[in-house]
Design a protein around this motif. Structure first.
Motif, mmCIF file in Angstrom:
data_model
loop_
_atom_site.group_PDB
_atom_site.id
_atom_site.type_symbol
_atom_site.label_atom_id
_atom_site.label_comp_id
_atom_site.label_asym_id
_atom_site.label_seq_id
_atom_site.Cartn_x
_atom_site.Cartn_y
_atom_site.Cartn_z
ATOM 1 N N GLY A 249 -29.104 18.364 16.112
ATOM 2 C CA GLY A 249 -30.222 17.423 16.037
ATOM 3 C C GLY A 249 -29.849 16.018 16.452
ATOM 4 N N ALA A 250 -28.632 15.819 16.993
ATOM 5 C CA ALA A 250 -28.193 14.486 17.415
ATOM 6 C C ALA A 250 -29.146 13.834 18.419
ATOM 7 C CB ALA A 250 -26.776 14.550 17.975
ATOM 8 N N PRO A 251 -29.606 14.554 19.458
ATOM 9 C CA PRO A 251 -30.557 13.927 20.384
ATOM 10 C C PRO A 251 -31.833 13.453 19.686
ATOM 11 C CG PRO A 251 -29.643 15.912 21.358
ATOM 12 C CD PRO A 251 -29.220 15.904 19.916
ATOM 13 N N TYR B 134 -31.487 10.019 18.331
ATOM 14 C CA TYR B 134 -31.721 8.980 19.331
ATOM 15 C C TYR B 134 -33.214 8.757 19.554
ATOM 16 C CZ TYR B 134 -26.783 8.711 20.536
ATOM 17 O OH TYR B 134 -25.433 8.486 20.485
ATOM 18 N N LEU B 135 -33.980 9.822 19.477
ATOM 19 C CA LEU B 135 -35.426 9.700 19.639
ATOM 20 C C LEU B 135 -36.023 8.868 18.502
ATOM 21 C CD1 LEU B 135 -37.713 10.691 21.501
ATOM 22 C CD2 LEU B 135 -37.972 12.668 19.985
ATOM 23 N N VAL B 136 -35.598 9.155 17.271
ATOM 24 C CA VAL B 136 -36.078 8.402 16.106
ATOM 25 C C VAL B 136 -35.655 6.940 16.211
ATOM 26 C CG1 VAL B 136 -35.827 8.118 13.610
ATOM 27 C CG2 VAL B 136 -36.127 10.410 14.579
ATOM 28 N N ALA B 137 -34.390 6.717 16.579
ATOM 29 C CA ALA B 137 -33.880 5.348 16.689
ATOM 30 C C ALA B 137 -34.625 4.567 17.769
ATOM 31 C CB ALA B 137 -32.381 5.364 17.000
ATOM 32 N N LEU C 20 -36.226 1.206 25.696
ATOM 33 C CA LEU C 20 -36.829 2.470 26.119
ATOM 34 C C LEU C 20 -35.997 3.172 27.197
ATOM 35 C CD1 LEU C 20 -40.577 1.363 26.205
ATOM 36 C CD2 LEU C 20 -39.362 2.572 24.383
ATOM 37 N N GLY C 21 -35.479 2.400 28.144
ATOM 38 C CA GLY C 21 -34.675 2.997 29.210
ATOM 39 C C GLY C 21 -33.405 3.633 28.665
ATOM 40 N N VAL C 22 -32.694 2.888 27.836
ATOM 41 C CA VAL C 22 -31.472 3.419 27.230
ATOM 42 C C VAL C 22 -31.803 4.602 26.329
ATOM 43 C CG1 VAL C 22 -29.666 2.902 25.528
ATOM 44 C CG2 VAL C 22 -30.132 1.292 27.376
ATOM 45 N N GLY C 23 -32.926 4.497 25.600
ATOM 46 C CA GLY C 23 -33.311 5.572 24.694
ATOM 47 C C GLY C 23 -33.575 6.887 25.405
ATOM 48 N N VAL C 24 -34.360 6.850 26.453
ATOM 49 C CA VAL C 24 -34.657 8.066 27.224
ATOM 50 C C VAL C 24 -33.367 8.650 27.795
ATOM 51 C CG1 VAL C 24 -35.794 8.943 29.302
ATOM 52 C CG2 VAL C 24 -37.024 7.391 27.769
ATOM 53 N N PHE C 25 -32.498 7.786 28.279
ATOM 54 C CA PHE C 25 -31.218 8.226 28.845
ATOM 55 C C PHE C 25 -30.359 8.897 27.778
ATOM 56 C CE2 PHE C 25 -26.821 7.464 30.240
ATOM 57 C CZ PHE C 25 -26.863 8.003 31.515
ATOM 58 N N VAL D 236 -29.261 12.841 28.044
ATOM 59 C CA VAL D 236 -27.845 13.149 28.266
ATOM 60 C C VAL D 236 -27.254 13.919 27.081
ATOM 61 C CG1 VAL D 236 -25.544 12.142 28.536
ATOM 62 C CG2 VAL D 236 -27.447 11.256 29.875
ATOM 63 N N SER D 237 -27.536 13.477 25.851
ATOM 64 C CA SER D 237 -26.993 14.177 24.680
ATOM 65 C C SER D 237 -27.584 15.581 24.562
ATOM 66 C CB SER D 237 -27.256 13.371 23.408
ATOM 67 O OG SER D 237 -28.641 13.149 23.203
ATOM 68 N N TRP D 238 -28.860 15.729 24.887
ATOM 69 C CA TRP D 238 -29.531 17.038 24.864
ATOM 70 C C TRP D 238 -28.872 17.987 25.860
ATOM 71 C CZ3 TRP D 238 -35.223 17.815 26.935
ATOM 72 C CH2 TRP D 238 -35.636 19.136 26.688
ATOM 73 N N MET D 239 -28.638 17.531 27.081
ATOM 74 C CA MET D 239 -28.045 18.376 28.106
ATOM 75 C C MET D 239 -26.566 18.661 27.828
ATOM 76 S SD MET D 239 -30.365 19.397 30.142
ATOM 77 C CE MET D 239 -31.384 19.452 28.667
ATOM 78 N N ALA D 240 -25.868 17.746 27.165
ATOM 79 C CA ALA D 240 -24.469 18.001 26.806
ATOM 80 C C ALA D 240 -24.391 19.158 25.811
ATOM 81 C CB ALA D 240 -23.841 16.744 26.206
#
Length: 502
Positions: free
Chosen positions: A61-63, A66-69, A256-261, A265-269
């Motif tokens: 659930g790490a990605p 990032y979504l919540v943050a 928002l840009g950093v958040g989406v990234f 990236v964490s999801w795909m890792a």
């Protein structure tokens, strides 16, 4: 519109009481964004934080963390940027909070923010040195002591600040572009190959899963930690073109840009490693969470490149924090918080318009802190990076929370024409409460976050050090109020026409 009586009139260089200012129109929208994103250090946040979040935090659930943050920080930024449209201050939080909650709270917050950025630079030098020694040993066989790389980074940072923000901007553009490219290459390759061995799954980005796992609080804290420094956009207002438009835009783009990234990236890792194996891999070999899918879907060459970019990414982050610390020192110095500071750290370079003396002071302070850890025989990653990063993060999170409440107070007392039920009331209220919740998360998870240094005296003293810095600001402001009211009147009030409250 009336201007606060505490604001000193603009003066020309050479006049009595003249104020040294930073070079105007030196940086545009993209430059401010790059400077802010550099403090977030995407490759360091991903390779350093995500494996720990997966192994010891909220698992796959790490990605979602990032979504919540991202949502919380975007809400915080609504109020922050509303204030930035009225106040342009190199001191950022220092100026904002002074106008919203008064000079005493403003000085305490200004000292806390300065303190945070001061310790962030040596923290990043610690992780830079760790990445550099490890990569050189792995790829070339050279065994160079970590302190040699620490000296190198100190020199690079000092030089960059001396020659002005436009020089630092050019270097950061190159460093950020390369680190973002290699992370994106891994993530896109995994996506193009069907999401990895188990295919795509929405579980990692399901917000519910941000609150599950071994320690959901730890995972959420590390997610917020990954954004530290995004608010630095405001301190480049004096040096930017049309700051009333650029700073709000740059802040939201950064969040928002950093958040989406981060989420992608964490999801795909995790997906590229295999959702069923991610926790095991992150526990046994943390960097394998990124290196394995990169090697499988991009190629071994990309792993070698990623190792080098981990070095340059931490360099970029440290350089950005050096710039932040220098500008906060300069903001405090030019207002004469201490009279002796006005003609020292409150001066700018005659040619480059940079806070060159403040930059040198920051270099000396960083060198002393690094030297202390080296003499004590401490590890540059486990001690220097982790302990100072936790210390700085606690300080800056407290300031962010206070800033949200300052927005509430500021728009209640000023600019009734700009008041808005969401932008200037609901958003800062929710943002402030959320920031306080993150501080609680940090305090309750400090020991786990510190890992091998969980018993360190520095860690145990962290909350007390933060409280001491804040108390010093409050006490000194009250002293000035009674003994030097003319200096007290200038606290948090920028002194040039271009940066007055509007």
């Amino acid at each position: 519109m009336a201007v606060d009586e505490g604001v000193a009139p603009a003066t020309k260089p050479g006049e009595e009481g003249a104020v040294h200012r930073l070079k105007p129109n030196a940086i545009g929208l993209l430059g401010v964004v790059f400077m802010a994103v550099a403090t977030a250090a995407p490759i360091t946040a991903m390779t350093g934080n995500v494996p720990f979040m997966v192994s010891s935090g909220n698992g796959v659930g790490a990605p979602a963390s990032y979504l919540v943050a991202m949502v919380v920080l975007a809400i915080f930024s609504v109020g922050f940027t509303s204030m930035a449209k009225h106040i342009t201050s190199t001191g950022a939080f220092y100026g904002f909070i002074s106008y919203g909650l008064g000079r005493t709270v403003g000085l305490a917050s200004g000292l806390l923010a300065t303190f945070a950025y001061v310790v962030f630079e040596p923290a990043l030098i610690g992780i830079f040195s760790t990445f550099a020694t490890g990569t050189l040993k792995d790829q070339t066989g050279l065994d160079i002591p970590w302190w040699a790389f620490a000296i190198l980074m100190l020199a690079i940072n000092a030089t960059g600040t001396w020659f002005g923000v436009s020089v630092a901007e050019k270097l950061l553009v190159v460093l950020l572009a390369t680190e973002v490219t290699v992370l994106a290459a891994m993530a896109i390759s995994v996506a193009l190959h069907g999401g990895g061995p188990n295919g795509f799954s929405l579980d990692p980005v399901n917000p519910v899963n941000a609150f599950k796992g071994t320690s959901a609080g730890l995972g959420l804290f590390f997610a917020f930690w990954s954004w530290v420094g995004f608010e630095s956009t405001a301190m480049y207002g004096e040096e930017s073109r049309n700051p009333k438009k650029i700073i709000p835009r740059a802040t939201m783009i950064s969040v928002l840009g950093v958040g989406v990234f981060y989420v992608f990236v964490s999801w795909m890792a995790i997906s590229g490693t295999g959702e069923s194996k991610a926790v095991q891999v992150a526990t046994a070999n943390p960097l394998g969470l990124f290196f394995n899918p990169t090697e499988r879907y991009v190629g071994h060459w990309a792993v070698d490149v990623m190792q080098w970019l981990m070095i340059t990414g931490s360099l970029a982050c440290g350089m950005a924090f050096h710039n932040c610390a220098s500008r906060y020192m300069y903001a405090l110095g030019r207002e004469g918080v201490l009279p002796s500071l006005k003609n020292t750290i409150g001066r700018t370079h005659a040619r480059h318009g940079s806070p060159h003396i403040a930059g040198l002071v920051q270099t000396v302070v960083s060198a002393v802190l690094i030297g202390a850890f080296w003499v004590a025989g401490k590890d540059p990653y486990n001690a220097l990076y982790v302990l100072l990063a936790i210390l700085g993060t606690m300080a800056i999170l407290v300031v962010q929370a206070v800033c949200s409440f300052a927005v509430l107070a500021y728009f209640r007392k000023n600019h009734p024409e700009s008041r808005h039920w969401f932008k200037t009331f609901t958003a800062p209220l929710v943002g402030g409460i959320a920031m306080l919740a993150v501080v609680v998360l940090l305090v309750s998870n400090m020991g786990v976050a510190a890992g091998a240094e969980s018993g360190s005296l520095v860690l145990k003293a962290t909350p007390w050090l933060v409280a001491l810095v804040a108390a010093t600001g409050i006490g000194y402001a009250q002293y000035l109020k009674r003994r030097a009211p003319e200096r007290y009147a200038l606290l948090g009030r920028t002194v040039l026409e271009e940066t007055k409250e509007r």
